[in-house]
Scaffold this motif. Structure first.
Motif, PDB file in Angstrom:
ATOM      1  N   SER A  24      93.031  28.917 -23.583  1.00 59.38           N
ATOM      2  CA  SER A  24      91.585  28.670 -23.649  1.00 59.38           C
ATOM      3  C   SER A  24      91.132  28.447 -25.088  1.00 59.38           C
ATOM      4  CB  SER A  24      90.810  29.827 -23.010  1.00 59.38           C
ATOM      5  OG  SER A  24      91.060  31.060 -23.670  1.00 59.38           O
ATOM      6  N   ASP A  25      91.784  29.115 -26.055  1.00 60.80           N
ATOM      7  CA  ASP A  25      91.443  28.907 -27.467  1.00 60.80           C
ATOM      8  C   ASP A  25      91.796  27.495 -27.927  1.00 60.80           C
ATOM      9  OD1 ASP A  25      90.439  31.444 -27.834  1.00 60.80           O
ATOM     10  OD2 ASP A  25      92.243  32.241 -28.805  1.00 60.80           O
ATOM     11  N   GLY A  26      92.797  26.882 -27.277  1.00 61.01           N
ATOM     12  CA  GLY A  26      93.266  25.567 -27.703  1.00 61.01           C
ATOM     13  C   GLY A  26      92.515  24.393 -27.110  1.00 61.01           C
ATOM     14  N   VAL A  27      91.515  24.657 -26.272  1.00 64.54           N
ATOM     15  CA  VAL A  27      90.750  23.576 -25.647  1.00 64.54           C
ATOM     16  C   VAL A  27      89.768  22.965 -26.649  1.00 64.54           C
ATOM     17  CG1 VAL A  27      89.132  22.982 -23.791  1.00 64.54           C
ATOM     18  CG2 VAL A  27      90.962  24.641 -23.367  1.00 64.54           C
ATOM     19  N   LYS A  28      89.773  21.655 -26.744  1.00 69.29           N
ATOM     20  CA  LYS A  28      88.829  20.933 -27.586  1.00 69.29           C
ATOM     21  C   LYS A  28      87.843  20.188 -26.694  1.00 69.29           C
ATOM     22  CE  LYS A  28      91.208  22.237 -31.140  1.00 69.29           C
ATOM     23  NZ  LYS A  28      90.704  23.371 -31.978  1.00 69.29           N
ATOM     24  N   VAL A  29      86.567  20.276 -27.028  1.00 72.88           N
ATOM     25  CA  VAL A  29      85.532  19.730 -26.153  1.00 72.88           C
ATOM     26  C   VAL A  29      84.725  18.667 -26.875  1.00 72.88           C
ATOM     27  CG1 VAL A  29      83.532  20.279 -24.719  1.00 72.88           C
ATOM     28  CG2 VAL A  29      85.385  21.935 -24.955  1.00 72.88           C
ATOM     29  N   ASP A  30      84.462  17.592 -26.162  1.00 68.34           N
ATOM     30  CA  ASP A  30      83.619  16.510 -26.676  1.00 68.34           C
ATOM     31  C   ASP A  30      82.420  16.366 -25.741  1.00 68.34           C
ATOM     32  OD1 ASP A  30      82.533  14.309 -27.894  1.00 68.34           O
ATOM     33  OD2 ASP A  30      83.981  12.882 -27.063  1.00 68.34           O
ATOM     34  N   GLY A  31      81.215  16.599 -26.241  1.00 70.65           N
ATOM     35  CA  GLY A  31      80.018  16.495 -25.415  1.00 70.65           C
ATOM     36  C   GLY A  31      79.023  17.571 -25.776  1.00 70.65           C
ATOM     37  N   GLN A  32      77.756  17.324 -25.450  1.00 72.97           N
ATOM     38  CA  GLN A  32      76.695  18.253 -25.774  1.00 72.97           C
ATOM     39  C   GLN A  32      76.471  19.259 -24.647  1.00 72.97           C
ATOM     40  OE1 GLN A  32      75.048  18.259 -28.803  1.00 72.97           O
ATOM     41  NE2 GLN A  32      76.607  16.720 -29.321  1.00 72.97           N
ATOM     42  N   PHE A  33      76.034  20.448 -25.029  1.00 72.78           N
ATOM     43  CA  PHE A  33      75.678  21.467 -24.040  1.00 72.78           C
ATOM     44  C   PHE A  33      74.642  20.897 -23.073  1.00 72.78           C
ATOM     45  CE2 PHE A  33      72.843  24.779 -22.517  1.00 72.78           C
ATOM     46  CZ  PHE A  33      73.726  25.752 -22.075  1.00 72.78           C
ATOM     47  N   GLY A  34      74.823  21.206 -21.799  1.00 73.62           N
ATOM     48  CA  GLY A  34      73.878  20.730 -20.787  1.00 73.62           C
ATOM     49  C   GLY A  34      74.197  19.363 -20.241  1.00 73.62           C
TER      50      GLY A  34
END
Length: 318
Positions: A52-62
Motif C-alpha cells: 500500500s505504501d508503494g501505490v502511486k496515484v494520479d488524480g484529484q481527491f473527489g
C-alpha cells in the motif's frame, strides 16, 4: 472482473451485494449486521505495508483516479496507507460515512471500475463499525483523506485488488432540513435532542386516504422511483398511538434495496429531498390491508415519521 465490495455489506451496485430486505415490509432490517463490531475504531484500522505504501496515484481527491504499483505482489493481509490526510473531522464510532473509490487488478494493473463519484455507480453512506472490513479501511481516517488499500485474495476466490478510497464526509442520523409549519388535522410530532420523534394522535377518526406532510424540508437529491434510501423511521398505530416499530429503537438507520416498503410508505418517499422529515398517515389499503402483521392488527391505519438521510438511484438499464 467486478469490483470487490469495500464493505462486505456495501450497497455498491456493481458488486451486486445488496442487503436483503423483506419485500412489502414497512419494518425492514437495519443496514448493518447484528454482530456489529465495537470498541475503539482506531484500534481496528489496518496497518500500512510495503504494497500500500508503494501505490502511486494520479488524480484529484473527489474524482476517479489512476494508480500505478508493482504487479503480481503477494498480498497476505489487508494494508492501508494514508496518501493524503484530510483536514476534516476524524471518523468516529457509529458514524455513517460517504466514500468513493477506484479499483485495480493487482495482477494486470487493469482499472476495474469506480463508484461513489459523480457520474459513477452511487453508494449509500455506511456505518463504519457495522462491518470489520470497513472499519479496517476507513476507521479513524479524517474527512477529506485519500487512502491506498491493498486487499489480499479472498476466501471466496476473489482476486487481490488495490483500492484508492476517498473519504467524502459523514451523514447525520436525523433529518437536518428547514422546519415547516405543521398541517392541521395531522398527528403532532415532537423530537428528542437526538432527533428521535414521538407522535400524538388527534382525537378524530383516521383519514381514509393517504396524508403526507413535510415537517423538515431538505435540500438534497429527490427520491426517485426504484431508489434505495437510507432513513430513520418511527411508526405508530392510529388506533392506540402505540409504536410498533422504530429504527431509532433498533439502533441505527435502515435501507432496503429498491424501497420495497408498503405502498403508502413508498408514496410518501416519492419526490422528497434528502435531509427532509416526512409525516405520513397510511390507510389500511396502502398498508397491510386486512392482514395482521406481527403486533399490527388487520385493517390498521399506520402513522410514520420518516427522516431521509441519503438516496441511491437505481442503476440505469443497459
Amino acid at each position: 472482473m467486478r469490483l470487490r465490495p469495500l464493505a462486505l455489506l456495501s450497497t455498491i451496485a456493481v458488486s451486486a451485494l445488496l442487503l436483503a430486505g423483506c419485500a412489502g415490509s414497512a419494518s425492514p432490517s437495519p443496514t448493518s449486521t447484528s454482530d456489529a463490531t465495537s470498541g475503539d475504531v482506531c484500534a481496528q484500522t489496518a496497518e500500512p505495508g510495503a504494497i500500500s505504501d508503494g501505490v502511486k496515484v494520479d488524480g484529484q481527491f473527489g474524482t476517479p483516479s489512476k494508480a500505478t504499483f508493482t504487479l503480481k505482489q503477494d498480498i497476505k493481509k489487508l494494508q492501508r496507507t494514508v496518501i493524503t490526510k484530510g483536514d476534516g473531522a476524524t471518523v468516529k464510532k457509529g458514524e455513517f460515512v460517504s466514500y468513493a473509490l477506484s479499483a485495480f487488478n493487482t495482477t494486470t494493473g487493469e482499472h476495474i471500475g469506480d463508484a461513489g463519484y459523480p457520474g459513477t455507480e452511487q453508494m449509500l453512506p455506511q456505518n463504519v463499525l457495522a462491518n470489520p472490513t470497513l472499519a479496517q479501511v476507513i476507521g479513524c481516517a479524517t474527512v477529506g483523506s485519500r487512502l491506498a488499500v491493498a486487499f489480499p485474495t479472498g476466501s471466496n476466490g476473489a482476486e487481490s485488488q488495490i483500492y484508492i478510497v476517498d473519504v467524502l464526509g459523514t451523514v447525520p442520523t436525523a433529518a437536518w432540513g428547514e422546519e415547516q409549519a405543521p398541517v392541521d388535522g395531522m398527528p403532532e410530532v415532537k423530537l428528542a435532542k437526538n432527533g428521535e420523534p414521538s407522535i400524538s394522535i388527534p382525537k378524530t377518526d383516521a383519514p381514509t386516504e393517504l396524508k403526507v406532510s413535510v415537517l423538515k424540508q431538505g435540500d438534497g437529491e429527490a427520491v426517485a422511483d426504484g431508489d434505495t434510501t437510507l432513513l430513520q423511521y418511527y411508526g405508530v398505530n392510529w388506533a392506540d398511538g402505540k409504536s410498533f416499530d422504530s429504527s431509532w429503537k433498533n439502533g441505527e438507520p435502515i435501507s432496503i434495496p429498491g424501497n420495497t416498503y408498503v405502498p403508502g410508505f413508498v408514496q410518501a418517499l416519492a419526490g422528497q429531498k434528502v435531509g427532509s422529515q416526512v409525516l405520513v398517515v397510511i390507510p389500511p389499503a396502502l398498508g397491510y390491508g386486512d392482514k395482521e402483521q406481527g403486533s399490527i392488527p388487520a385493517n390498521s391505519t399506520l402513522v410514520f415519521v420518516i427522516d431521509i438521510l441519503a438516496t441511491q438511484h437505481a442503476p440505469a438499464a443497459k
